[in-house]
Design a protein around this motif. Sequence first.
Motif, PDB file in Angstrom:
ATOM      1  N   GLY A 271       0.787  -1.217   0.000  1.00 19.80           N
ATOM      2  CA  GLY A 271       0.000   0.000   0.000  1.00 19.80           C
ATOM      3  C   GLY A 271       0.819   1.266   0.000  1.00 19.80           C
ATOM      4  O   GLY A 271       0.257   2.359   0.130  1.00 19.80           O
ATOM      5  N   VAL A 272       2.133   1.158  -0.160  1.00 16.24           N
ATOM      6  CA  VAL A 272       3.002   2.332  -0.168  1.00 16.24           C
ATOM      7  C   VAL A 272       3.027   2.928  -1.571  1.00 16.24           C
ATOM      8  O   VAL A 272       3.266   2.219  -2.559  1.00 16.24           O
ATOM      9  CB  VAL A 272       4.424   1.962   0.290  1.00 16.24           C
ATOM     10  N   VAL A 273       2.768   4.219  -1.673  1.00 19.03           N
ATOM     11  CA  VAL A 273       2.800   4.924  -2.958  1.00 19.03           C
ATOM     12  C   VAL A 273       4.258   5.170  -3.310  1.00 19.03           C
ATOM     13  O   VAL A 273       4.984   5.870  -2.595  1.00 19.03           O
ATOM     14  CB  VAL A 273       2.024   6.235  -2.875  1.00 19.03           C
ATOM     15  N   THR A 274       4.703   4.610  -4.440  1.00 15.36           N
ATOM     16  CA  THR A 274       6.110   4.709  -4.836  1.00 15.36           C
ATOM     17  C   THR A 274       6.390   5.875  -5.768  1.00 15.36           C
ATOM     18  O   THR A 274       7.505   6.369  -5.810  1.00 15.36           O
ATOM     19  CB  THR A 274       6.552   3.406  -5.517  1.00 15.36           C
ATOM     20  N   ASP A 275       5.394   6.311  -6.520  1.00 21.44           N
ATOM     21  CA  ASP A 275       5.636   7.402  -7.461  1.00 21.44           C
ATOM     22  C   ASP A 275       4.314   8.088  -7.771  1.00 21.44           C
ATOM     23  O   ASP A 275       3.273   7.424  -7.891  1.00 21.44           O
ATOM     24  CB  ASP A 275       6.271   6.876  -8.749  1.00 21.44           C
TER      25      ASP A 275
ATOM     26  N   GLN B  84      -1.118  15.506 -12.071  1.00 16.16           N
ATOM     27  CA  GLN B  84      -2.138  14.578 -12.533  1.00 16.16           C
ATOM     28  C   GLN B  84      -3.214  14.429 -11.456  1.00 16.16           C
ATOM     29  O   GLN B  84      -3.227  15.156 -10.456  1.00 16.16           O
ATOM     30  CB  GLN B  84      -1.504  13.233 -12.892  1.00 16.16           C
ATOM     31  N   LEU B  85      -4.110  13.463 -11.652  1.00 19.46           N
ATOM     32  CA  LEU B  85      -5.277  13.325 -10.786  1.00 19.46           C
ATOM     33  C   LEU B  85      -4.877  13.092  -9.334  1.00 19.46           C
ATOM     34  O   LEU B  85      -5.397  13.742  -8.416  1.00 19.46           O
ATOM     35  CB  LEU B  85      -6.141  12.156 -11.301  1.00 19.46           C
ATOM     36  N   ALA B  86      -3.961  12.154  -9.087  1.00 16.05           N
ATOM     37  CA  ALA B  86      -3.561  11.848  -7.714  1.00 16.05           C
ATOM     38  C   ALA B  86      -2.825  13.021  -7.073  1.00 16.05           C
ATOM     39  O   ALA B  86      -3.005  13.314  -5.885  1.00 16.05           O
ATOM     40  CB  ALA B  86      -2.685  10.593  -7.690  1.00 16.05           C
ATOM     41  N   TRP B  87      -1.995  13.709  -7.873  1.00 19.99           N
ATOM     42  CA  TRP B  87      -1.248  14.843  -7.337  1.00 19.99           C
ATOM     43  C   TRP B  87      -2.193  15.956  -6.883  1.00 19.99           C
ATOM     44  O   TRP B  87      -2.007  16.562  -5.822  1.00 19.99           O
ATOM     45  CB  TRP B  87      -0.287  15.356  -8.407  1.00 19.99           C
TER      46      TRP B  87
ATOM     47  N   ARG C 191       1.007  11.984  -2.239  1.00 16.57           N
ATOM     48  CA  ARG C 191       2.417  12.223  -2.464  1.00 16.57           C
ATOM     49  C   ARG C 191       3.194  10.917  -2.329  1.00 16.57           C
ATOM     50  O   ARG C 191       2.722   9.949  -1.742  1.00 16.57           O
ATOM     51  CB  ARG C 191       2.969  13.247  -1.457  1.00 16.57           C
ATOM     52  N   GLN C 192       4.397  10.934  -2.877  1.00 13.81           N
ATOM     53  CA  GLN C 192       5.263   9.768  -2.765  1.00 13.81           C
ATOM     54  C   GLN C 192       5.586   9.508  -1.285  1.00 13.81           C
ATOM     55  O   GLN C 192       5.936  10.408  -0.542  1.00 13.81           O
ATOM     56  CB  GLN C 192       6.556   9.994  -3.547  1.00 13.81           C
TER      57      GLN C 192
ATOM     58  N   ILE D  82      -2.507   7.528   4.786  1.00  7.86           N
ATOM     59  CA  ILE D  82      -1.667   8.014   5.881  1.00  7.86           C
ATOM     60  C   ILE D  82      -0.496   8.752   5.261  1.00  7.86           C
ATOM     61  O   ILE D  82       0.220   8.202   4.419  1.00  7.86           O
ATOM     62  CB  ILE D  82      -1.183   6.863   6.772  1.00  7.86           C
ATOM     63  N   SER D  83      -0.320   9.975   5.649  1.00  7.31           N
ATOM     64  CA  SER D  83       0.703  10.820   5.041  1.00  7.31           C
ATOM     65  C   SER D  83       2.099  10.301   5.370  1.00  7.31           C
ATOM     66  O   SER D  83       2.299   9.603   6.372  1.00  7.31           O
ATOM     67  CB  SER D  83       0.560  12.257   5.540  1.00  7.31           C
ATOM     68  N   PRO D  84       3.092  10.620   4.544  1.00  5.97           N
ATOM     69  CA  PRO D  84       4.464  10.182   4.837  1.00  5.97           C
ATOM     70  C   PRO D  84       5.045  10.914   6.037  1.00  5.97           C
ATOM     71  O   PRO D  84       4.469  11.883   6.541  1.00  5.97           O
ATOM     72  CB  PRO D  84       5.214  10.508   3.545  1.00  5.97           C
TER      73      PRO D  84
END
Length: 948
Positions: free
Chosen positions: A741-745, A750-753, A758-759, A794-796
């Motif tokens: 579940g970790v966002v790598t990039d 774009q939509l997610a940004w 965030r990464q 959950i934020s980094p």
Amino acid sequence: MSSTTSSVRSANRTRSLCHHLHHQPLLVSGSSTGSPPIGGSMDEGSSASTSSSATARALDMFNRRGSVLAVVIAGNTAADVLPPSAGVPNTSAVSSSSGVISADQPSSTNSDNDTETFNEWRPPFPRLSAYQDCLSLAAAWGLGMHPNGLDDKPTGASQAQSPSEDDSGDGKFNELLASCPAFRNELGWEPTRRFALSRHTFDMAHTDAHECETWMREHSASEAGILEDVSNVYLGGRLCAARQPKTVIEPQDIGSYYYRHCFISKNHIEYLGMDDILGPISISMVREIVDRKESYSIYRMIVRISDQKTIRVAVPEEALSTPEGSDRATRPLMRELLEIVCPKISFGILRPSIQSPRVEELIMKIDEQPIYTRYKVGIMLCKNEQSTEEQMYNNEFSTPSFDEFLDFLGQRVTLKGFEAYKGGLDTRGDTTGTHSIYSEYQAHEIMFHVSTLLPFTPSNRQQLSRKRHIGNDMVTIVFQEPGALPFSPITVRSHFQHVFIIVRVHNECSENVTYSVAVSRSKDVPAFGPPVPKGACFSKCAEFHDWLLTKIINAENAVHRSKKFATMAARTRREALRDLVENYVGPHQNEGASKIASRFLGGSVKRKERHNPKPTNHVMRGALSWLVDVHDYSTNQRISCVLGVAQDWIVLLERPSGTVLFSTPTHSIIGWATSDTGLKLYYDHGDQLLLRCYSETCTDSELNELIRRLENVTKGDEAKEVVLRRLKTTDNWGFHVQDEGVVTDVEMYQLAWKAGIRQGSRIVEMDSMPISTLSFDKICDQLAVSECVRLLMISPSSDGSPRRGCEDPNCPAVKGIEQMLTPDAFAKQPITSNNRPNTLSSASVHDNMCTLLNPPKYLNRAQSDEQLRSPLMDELNRKAPLSARESTNERESSELVRIQTHLERTVQEKRALEMLAQQLKKQLIQERQSHDNTKREMERLKKMYEKK
């Protein structure tokens, strides 16, 4: 979006945690000492006098102290409110009513019939009292067994033969062990009780709790003991629970050393007294300066009550009403501390003890009474076609397979002149045999009473000389040779033999020898680890040796926790406290006007009404406590528990037994979220714990305090909800995710940004489905077919790295792999994965020099995050595969591991060469200095010779 989410969350908290008044009988418990009322169950047949007395007592308490009497009712289970996608099957086992939690009764039926119902014990200020260990936390909340005398019925193996015994056993048997009344068998297929929602509990078939009396606790819960470490020994770990060793000795009451560590070497005071109801009482108090710069101090207390467990607690000084700079070693100070910690005790009965080293010696002996480091264990040989106690006792001689097992189990020692632990054997006249088996394991001594090594009497069929030793042992090993009949404890007559460990040999006296294991314990003995593995067949190796000795030690410690032995220990403790109170109380002190009025005027002076203690702003190291409801995902039930949150540990204690059901270090917490169902706590790899706080004030103050505590002691963060919508399913979401579940990039703009992803962010839920229950393929499929996806993120961390509950980013527990590496093996993995030989003869001089100068660093469980995470690994983690699909390719994963290993080794070699170069430079400088000194000395000698 954040403000809307906060307002909705606040409304959800109030709606789900508030208690509503209904037309139900008023249930009141409490005393006149000022402790907050806690509900108690009322039978339908209660007399009117009991109800009137309870009401009068409640009204009197309300008039004198202004207490708020909370009326509470039962609430929803998590299964009633959680969607099916959250992993909770539909059930109607518990009654429901609009998200309300009962503060009076447990949310599920307790399987232990011997445990008493809830009583009035409860800490009045659970957020000011920081408890040092789990037993103190249980004692403060009135949990656990309160022995009130021994029963007349038999215990141990003789209980199975009792005609009054109506327990037929658990019906479990195999070729080693038969089912027996009043006994519970462990054969290797026992379920593990897992509170959290993960892949284990999501896929398992739910079983009712009353059908599984041999539940095995998670090893992390079995290890829980100390909550505030005062001995400078770190008890936590940096890897997830699945990576921790499973074969561990379960702690006893190791908090007993609290007095030795925190009181003996400091200026402390002792108060003793005799209560008409509670019996003898001893209280120790010491002031400890925590931070001299901020002038922050705490008061540590140990409350010893006759039939209750010891309470070890710390109270912040700033919570007291005593002004700064005054003399705090006074009776008013002790009175105020006692009202905060345990108002059940009347301070008027307490008097200071005399100043004598004998007092400290007796108190230390009372506290450390439950600690056992020496054990005596019986071993009986069961040959072909044998199964009864009499047959095994009459085996005069040993066999080769039995001798092989004995030599594997321990050391064969000569009894005459033996100076270590004797276990009741004669070491002078050889009246109990000439030899025995002795073993030392992790600071524990074990003397085995071997049937074939004890004296044999041909004319005595019962072999009393053997039985008087083995029959008085709590744990007995039954060694079965091939062809032996299944063993049953009903064939044994003993009140002390409570646990039988059956070991059967296969392929004896050969290189392929193996041992099958089964365990039978009395139903009064709680379950203990390590669990018998599936198949229960071990080879003759160090792993089996450690497992068996650990099982033996844990078995005897579990027997001491049974009702019979707990009652005996409580009686011994009561008499020791009585002797202390009667013989070591100091002279009576004048208590002022109140004492004079009570003696001469027949009345008392009204005391000034005590104000509530002040809140503290400092973070207490011990465990603060909350009364909560927790959803048990193993049994799909709601369980009433006490939640303890310390600086290093988070634990859940079951009500009313006081058993630790869940434990995790605080560094494993990655975040939390609030909803209608309660508070979701995420830890390790996203495992979800669902709990709800009890509220008696119709507010969410309890939950707010819990979240504030989590913010202070963990590195987690509150999860935020993000909703993404795309026009077509072919459009790109704009981010890539790993299987954890970790966002790598994240693609910029774009939509997610634009939604705020965030990464390094971590997804814990997707469309109300916990990520910990989904495989990576399911995550990708869900993202591929959805046009709208609702994510809980959950934020980094502040440095941009993802929040992790496990330091290993490639931990196999994410994929549900059961066979885990130990921490040492994990630390060695980057070095030993290379095919380069490790022997000195085959390695080059350069490699040997690198190894000597820069040896491999083993993973220390006490290391910090900075020590465990190298910059190279962080860089590689940031450059992880951008495509979520590509990261599952085994070939690329193995290639990545190989590259990581090679780069790590290169960096180590570079550092080693730099260190070697520095050392050579130092040696060169020293050689030059020596050369110059020698040259000067030669010139001096030459001049002296020329002068002569």
